[in-house]
Design a protein around this motif. Structure first.
Motif, PDB file in Angstrom:
ATOM      1  N   VAL A 261     139.421  67.104  44.216  1.00 18.04           N
ATOM      2  CA  VAL A 261     138.231  67.734  43.463  1.00 18.04           C
ATOM      3  C   VAL A 261     137.478  66.647  43.466  1.00 18.04           C
ATOM      4  O   VAL A 261     136.716  65.265  43.492  1.00 18.04           O
ATOM      5  N   GLU A 262     135.987  67.342  44.281  1.00 17.75           N
ATOM      6  CA  GLU A 262     135.130  66.501  43.758  1.00 17.75           C
ATOM      7  C   GLU A 262     133.817  67.748  43.100  1.00 17.75           C
ATOM      8  O   GLU A 262     133.965  68.813  43.223  1.00 17.75           O
ATOM      9  N   SER A 263     132.596  67.334  43.251  1.00 14.54           N
ATOM     10  CA  SER A 263     131.345  67.718  42.681  1.00 14.54           C
ATOM     11  C   SER A 263     130.598  68.325  44.039  1.00 14.54           C
ATOM     12  O   SER A 263     130.333  67.731  44.147  1.00 14.54           O
ATOM     13  N   LEU A 264     130.007  69.440  43.467  1.00 17.44           N
ATOM     14  CA  LEU A 264     129.122  70.070  44.215  1.00 17.44           C
ATOM     15  C   LEU A 264     127.895  70.406  43.952  1.00 17.44           C
ATOM     16  O   LEU A 264     127.893  70.136  42.295  1.00 17.44           O
ATOM     17  N   PRO A 265     126.334  69.818  44.666  1.00 19.69           N
ATOM     18  CA  PRO A 265     125.402  70.518  44.028  1.00 19.69           C
ATOM     19  C   PRO A 265     125.148  72.335  44.067  1.00 19.69           C
ATOM     20  O   PRO A 265     126.193  73.085  43.887  1.00 19.69           O
ATOM     21  N   LEU A 273     128.435  72.865  39.774  1.00 19.60           N
ATOM     22  CA  LEU A 273     129.999  72.954  40.428  1.00 19.60           C
ATOM     23  C   LEU A 273     130.741  72.024  40.784  1.00 19.60           C
ATOM     24  O   LEU A 273     130.604  71.056  40.052  1.00 19.60           O
ATOM     25  N   LEU A 274     131.929  72.848  41.136  1.00 22.45           N
ATOM     26  CA  LEU A 274     132.862  71.759  41.333  1.00 22.45           C
ATOM     27  C   LEU A 274     134.030  71.995  42.377  1.00 22.45           C
ATOM     28  O   LEU A 274     133.943  73.606  42.558  1.00 22.45           O
ATOM     29  N   TYR A 275     134.334  71.437  43.045  1.00 16.87           N
ATOM     30  CA  TYR A 275     135.055  72.090  44.828  1.00 16.87           C
ATOM     31  C   TYR A 275     136.099  71.398  45.048  1.00 16.87           C
ATOM     32  O   TYR A 275     137.239  70.096  44.436  1.00 16.87           O
ATOM     33  N   ILE A 276     137.422  72.317  44.528  1.00 13.94           N
ATOM     34  CA  ILE A 276     139.188  72.105  44.708  1.00 13.94           C
ATOM     35  C   ILE A 276     139.839  72.331  46.326  1.00 13.94           C
ATOM     36  O   ILE A 276     139.392  73.310  46.356  1.00 13.94           O
ATOM     37  N   LYS A 277     139.523  70.894  46.508  1.00 17.89           N
ATOM     38  CA  LYS A 277     141.141  71.305  47.611  1.00 17.89           C
ATOM     39  C   LYS A 277     142.323  71.320  48.047  1.00 17.89           C
ATOM     40  O   LYS A 277     142.548  70.229  47.693  1.00 17.89           O
ATOM     41  N   CYS A 278     142.336  72.375  48.531  1.00 13.84           N
ATOM     42  CA  CYS A 278     144.366  71.866  48.248  1.00 13.84           C
ATOM     43  C   CYS A 278     144.424  72.206  49.918  1.00 13.84           C
ATOM     44  O   CYS A 278     143.817  72.382  50.657  1.00 13.84           O
ATOM     45  N   ILE A 285     134.416  76.024  41.868  1.00 15.81           N
ATOM     46  CA  ILE A 285     134.411  76.391  40.266  1.00 15.81           C
ATOM     47  C   ILE A 285     132.976  76.311  39.609  1.00 15.81           C
ATOM     48  O   ILE A 285     132.434  74.958  40.316  1.00 15.81           O
ATOM     49  N   SER A 286     132.115  77.008  38.662  1.00 17.58           N
ATOM     50  CA  SER A 286     131.210  76.513  38.262  1.00 17.58           C
ATOM     51  C   SER A 286     131.988  76.717  36.654  1.00 17.58           C
ATOM     52  O   SER A 286     131.967  77.845  36.176  1.00 17.58           O
ATOM     53  N   LYS A 292     131.489  69.778  30.246  1.00 19.29           N
ATOM     54  CA  LYS A 292     132.698  70.553  31.027  1.00 19.29           C
ATOM     55  C   LYS A 292     133.328  70.422  32.284  1.00 19.29           C
ATOM     56  O   LYS A 292     134.273  70.539  32.952  1.00 19.29           O
ATOM     57  N   LYS A 293     131.956  70.328  32.903  1.00 22.09           N
ATOM     58  CA  LYS A 293     132.202  69.800  34.283  1.00 22.09           C
ATOM     59  C   LYS A 293     133.451  68.801  34.835  1.00 22.09           C
ATOM     60  O   LYS A 293     133.946  68.686  35.650  1.00 22.09           O
TER      61      LYS A 293
END
Length: 591
Positions: A261-265, A273-278, A285-286, A292-293
């Motif tokens: 999981v990482e943060s997105l601009p 925004l956060l990015y979950i890569k599986c 997800i925002s 909360k992020k």
């Protein structure tokens, strides 16, 4: 194994509820119904004949908990898989036991909240039966509940309650725990809805393993639109629903150790925004704000890390650590109790040894007292003997002292006789002086010759008598000396002091003898002087003879009387007579 332990706790409540008369046994018909319901809820094929086959040899009636356990393990728990709804399973067991045990009077919570507390109790209770929750887990639950309601934890209040709890049994059962929370003892000032929400939040975290939940916007995969969803974060998945009532589930994001999981601009007008890569899909997800992020990113990273390490959820791991710590403390406590018992046994043994030693000391003391008594008796007896011997010795010493005194008296008498002899010698010396004076008065002496001759005879007799007396005294003294010497040798050990006195007397006697010898020597010298004087007188006169002690040899008779002259004097006298006789004859021849 953890799943089996959790299932057994709920089944134990159901079995206990079926035991109406509290005999520890349940009828087979009830166990059939219970087994069928368990198999239905846990999605296990049910075999109605298995129960009868299992208990066909036991026709005595109801079955105990220990008797039911083999069947439960073999035909139900060994076949269970984690593909059923645990909430439904718990609710089925709750339905059986709540009807009998739950007291709804004065409760501020609903039956559903009581069910959730019951589930939480099963999760936090100890793995021993009957099920109880210890004070540490009670404090943990109340803290979590207070934090969920947004209240502040009051330590002093719980310490007072724990003190009251310690006076009873230090623990609570499930129904006492429901009563404690349901009556609002630790939630005063909170309304029922807040209490219910707090119970639900703790239930979701501990029972449903919900680590985090909340509304966020999710970007669709096909239509690429942003939709608000209710997200639930569990240790191995993220589920999202239409709303927070969880009635319509829209999907799951399965997590594993390879997810990230990482943060997105910010983009497309969306922020936080956060990015979950599986492994199969990725999700954008925002969150509603940056806080909360960041919380969601940290929560997801924690779940991924736990999956990599193969560790359970944090609250389950914390529960296990608390149990291990309690077990360790219990083991240390038991070890301490064992040591205390060993020390007590050792102390009792030591006390017995001390008691035995005390008895031995008392016996030894009694023996010592008896020995001391015997010793005193022996000492008194010896003192009596010594006293008798001392009296005898005193008598002997007194006798010896009397003998010594007697000998001293005899010695004094002897010394007195010696003094008398000295006086006699002194008088003799005076007589000699008188004789010299008489020689000077030769003419007067001649006139008194006849009287002097008579006096000479008398004096001679007295001197002979004195000489004999002296000889007898000396002989007697020698005999007494020998006698004293024999007595001294016989009684030397007992009369050492007497010997010293006797030695002193002997020294004095020796000095007296020396004085006597000196007197004798003086007398001899005086006699020699007198002899020379007599020779001169005899040579010139031949008439006067000095009186002196006679010789001890054979006496000769002269015309002057017995022992008037010595041999030498007689020879001289004879020679003078011959000379005188020769001279007249020669004179007659000369003419």
């Amino acid at each position: 194994m953890a799943l089996r332990d959790e299932l057994l706790k709920a089944i134990w409540h159901a079995f206990t509820a079926l035991d109406v008369d509290k005999s520890g046994k349940v009828s087979k018909s009830q166990l059939k119904v219970l087994s069928h319901n368990l198999c239905t809820v846990m999605k296990i094929p049910h075999d109605p004949v298995a129960l009868e086959e299992h208990f066909k040899d036991d026709d005595e009636g109801p079955v105990s908990n220990q008797g039911y356990m083999p069947y439960l393990n073999t035909f139900i728990l060994d076949k269970v898989q984690d593909n059923f709804d645990r909430v439904d399973f718990n609710r089925m067991c709750w339905t059986l036991c709540a009807r009998k045990n739950l007291n709804r009077n004065h409760l501020l919570i609903t039956d559903d909240d009581a069910f959730k507390i019951w589930c939480i109790f099963n999760f936090l209770s100890e793995d021993r039966y009957p099920l109880i929750m210890v004070a540490e887990e009670i404090e943990y639950l109340l803290r979590k509940l207070t934090e969920a309601m947004g209240g502040s934890w009051i330590e002093e209040k719980f310490e007072d309650y724990k003190l009251q709890l310690s006076r009873r049994q230090h623990c609570l059962n499930a129904w006492e725990m429901i009563e404690l929370v349901g009556m609002g003892h630790f939630s005063k000032g909170m309304d029922r809805q807040t209490l219910s929400m707090g119970i639900n939040e703790v239930f979701q975290e501990l029972i449903l393993d919900v680590l985090k939940q909340g509304y966020m916007l999710k970007k669709g995969h096909k239509r690429k639109n942003w939709t608000e969803r209710w997200f639930l974060l569990r240790p191995n998945s993220i589920s999202y629903y239409v709303s927070e009532d969880l009635t319509e589930k829209k999907g799951d994001i399965m997590l594993d150790g390879n997810c990230c999981v990482e943060s997105l601009p910010d983009k497309e007008g969306k922020k936080c925004l956060l990015y979950i890569k599986c492994s199969e899909k990725s999700f954008e997800i925002s969150a509603s704000d940056k806080k909360k992020k960041q919380e969601w990113i940290q929560g997801i990273q924690t779940c991924v890390l736990l999956l990599k390490l193969g560790r359970p959820a944090p609250h389950r791991e914390a529960r296990q650590k608390r149990r291990e710590l309690r077990q360790k403390q219990q083991a240390e406590h038991e070890e301490l109790e064992q040591r205390m018992r060993e020390l007590q046994v050792a102390n009792e043994n030591k006390q017995r040894e001390l008691e035995s030693m005390r008895k031995k000391l008392e016996e030894a003391e009694a023996d010592a007292v008896e020995e001391e008594r015997r010793r005193l008796e022996t000492q008194n007896e010896l003192e009596g003997r010594y006293r008798v011997d001392l009296e005898k010795e005193k008598m002997v010493r007194q006798q010896m002292e009397e003998q010594v005194a007697q000998k001293s008296t005899e010695l004094e008498q002897y010394l007195q006789r010696v003094h008398e002899l000295e006086d006699m010698y002194q008088r003799l010396q005076e007589a000699l002086d008188d004789e010299r004076q008489a020689r000077q008065d030769e003419e007067t002496v001649r006139k008194l010759q006849s009287r002097l001759l008579e006096e000479e005879v008398t004096k001679r007799a007295e001197l002979e008598e004195f000489h004999l007396t002296q000889q007898r005294a000396i002989s007697q003294t020698e005999a007494e000396k020998q006698e004293l010497e024999r007595e001294r040798l016989a009684k030397e050990s007992a009369l050492e002091d007497a010997m010293q006195q006797l030695q002193l007397l002997q020294n004095e006697r020796h000095e007296a003898l020396q004085q006597y010898q000196e007197v004798m020597k003086k007398l001899e010298d005086a006699a020699n002087n007198t002899k020379s004087w007599k020779d001169k007188v005899a040579h010139h006169e031949g008439l006067i003879r000095i009186i002196q002690p006679g010789s001890k040899g054979p006496q000769k008779i002269t015309n002057w009387g017995p022992a008037a002259f010595t041999e030498i004097e007689l020879s001289l006298r004879q020679k003078e007579w011959q000379d005188k006789k020769g001279k007249p004859a020669q004179t007659e021849q000369d003419p």
